[in-house]
Design a protein around this motif. Sequence first.
Motif, PDB file in Angstrom:
ATOM      1  N   THR A  74       0.841  -1.195   0.000  1.00  0.00           N
ATOM      2  CA  THR A  74       0.000   0.000   0.000  1.00  0.00           C
ATOM      3  C   THR A  74       0.876   1.244   0.000  1.00  0.00           C
ATOM      4  O   THR A  74       1.856   1.319   0.744  1.00  0.00           O
ATOM      5  CB  THR A  74      -0.928   0.031   1.227  1.00  0.00           C
ATOM      6  N   ILE A 103      -5.289   5.395  10.509  1.00  0.00           N
ATOM      7  CA  ILE A 103      -5.397   4.257   9.583  1.00  0.00           C
ATOM      8  C   ILE A 103      -4.773   3.049  10.263  1.00  0.00           C
ATOM      9  O   ILE A 103      -3.568   2.795  10.161  1.00  0.00           O
ATOM     10  CB  ILE A 103      -4.734   4.561   8.228  1.00  0.00           C
ATOM     11  N   LEU A 106      -1.990   0.100   8.895  1.00  0.00           N
ATOM     12  CA  LEU A 106      -1.165   0.519   7.762  1.00  0.00           C
ATOM     13  C   LEU A 106       0.308   0.416   8.138  1.00  0.00           C
ATOM     14  O   LEU A 106       0.715   0.811   9.235  1.00  0.00           O
ATOM     15  CB  LEU A 106      -1.496   1.954   7.368  1.00  0.00           C
ATOM     16  N   TYR A 187      -3.858   4.831  -1.169  1.00  0.00           N
ATOM     17  CA  TYR A 187      -4.687   5.889  -0.598  1.00  0.00           C
ATOM     18  C   TYR A 187      -4.380   7.175  -1.354  1.00  0.00           C
ATOM     19  O   TYR A 187      -3.231   7.617  -1.402  1.00  0.00           O
ATOM     20  CB  TYR A 187      -4.369   6.099   0.891  1.00  0.00           C
ATOM     21  N   HIS A 201      -7.618  -0.444   8.276  1.00  0.00           N
ATOM     22  CA  HIS A 201      -6.951  -0.700   6.998  1.00  0.00           C
ATOM     23  C   HIS A 201      -6.965  -2.182   6.651  1.00  0.00           C
ATOM     24  O   HIS A 201      -7.263  -2.565   5.502  1.00  0.00           O
ATOM     25  CB  HIS A 201      -5.516  -0.179   7.059  1.00  0.00           C
TER      26      HIS A 201
END
Length: 407
Positions: A74, A103, A106, A187, A201
């Motif tokens: 990510t 988040i 993450l 994102y 997340h």
Amino acid sequence: MQNQLLKSIGVVLLLLVLSLVGNYHTSHLHLHPLQNDHDNKEKLFGTEGDAAEKTIDATAHEQEDTKKSSSEDTAIIITSSWIPSHPSTYMVEMVINSTKIQIAGLSPSAPIFITIDQFRLGDDLPSDVKEKRLQSLEQYTVNLYNMFLDNPHVYIIPSMKHLHIGGSVAKAMNLIEKHFPTVRYLYYLQHDFYFAKEVNHMALISAMDKYPDKINYVFFLQAGVRVKPCGEESPINLNTETNATTTTTTEANATKMIQPQASPVLLPTATYTDNNHLVRFQWYKATIESLIFLARFPENPLQKRANDACAKRSNERMGLYAYQEPRVLVHLDGRHNPGNQPSQHNQTAQEGVGSDSTVKGFCGSNRWVGSNKISCKDRAAFLVSKYHMSGQSAETSLLENGCKCST
């Protein structure tokens, strides 16, 4: 003719002198011409052993770089452009800090790309206004470099021309695809929207993995945004840890059932917005590139596509969902401050926050238990130490986002 002859003779004599000088140096070095040539090659290219060591070192560096990027699935893109509050960086700081706080799950080493868009130089603006904007944008860029240059996970991407959101996102995605080829999710965040509530997340990624043909895009709500339904698509429940019913034992040795908290729901929607969202990387890249003309808001043409898809006026399936939790995002307004002057809140933060001031209530995304007992100075110092904000930005964030200080 005579002049040309003299020039030719001069050239020949010069070459002869240089040749004699070269032979003199060679004879005094006592080196065989072949040996001399061999040594020169070693100086330039190294020995075969050196070459092997360099190849091993280069391979090791490549493997290390691949190892660094291979664990990241990510990435984050934050687009920014000139606004009157520049050169202040407090808005971008708030956005980045909110990703670390809100988040959940993450990776802390997820790569963050901050784009800096140039404004339209062809706009009908007085030359002095353009110059002031350029100066503030340049200083904003320098401030970001000073803040993040030693951070291996944050990359500053300035633009030399106006790319708008579409072009800035495409530019950053091309870099991510090349240098972080394992990234599957992204994102996209705007520089003036930060996360005020926690989002799970891992639960979002799990849902996207589970429904690869359904979920391509999940956007997060700010106040006042309406979620338009999409045909007969069904909502998707996120599988979070808070779903499981647990038991505890009381002092009376009786078992007490703990009711599970409501799980967030993903609502299928015909709404496409450029506000903060999570996307499937390859789908997003192809979708943005399909716009052809990129120097614009993607939400304008993509909203029409979403309307057509949900009304079955096209065969395209967008796969848009809304994270059904109100006010996840909070808007930071940086457009009403004069170019190089501190805002009213900035002035208050600089002048009015005394050591005996106290923080009352929630301050944006910065939660603090018993905040009415903590001074503003102490709270700002906490933000600086924990989230590496500048002192001024920490004080500003307390006041800009609903935190009231009183002496």
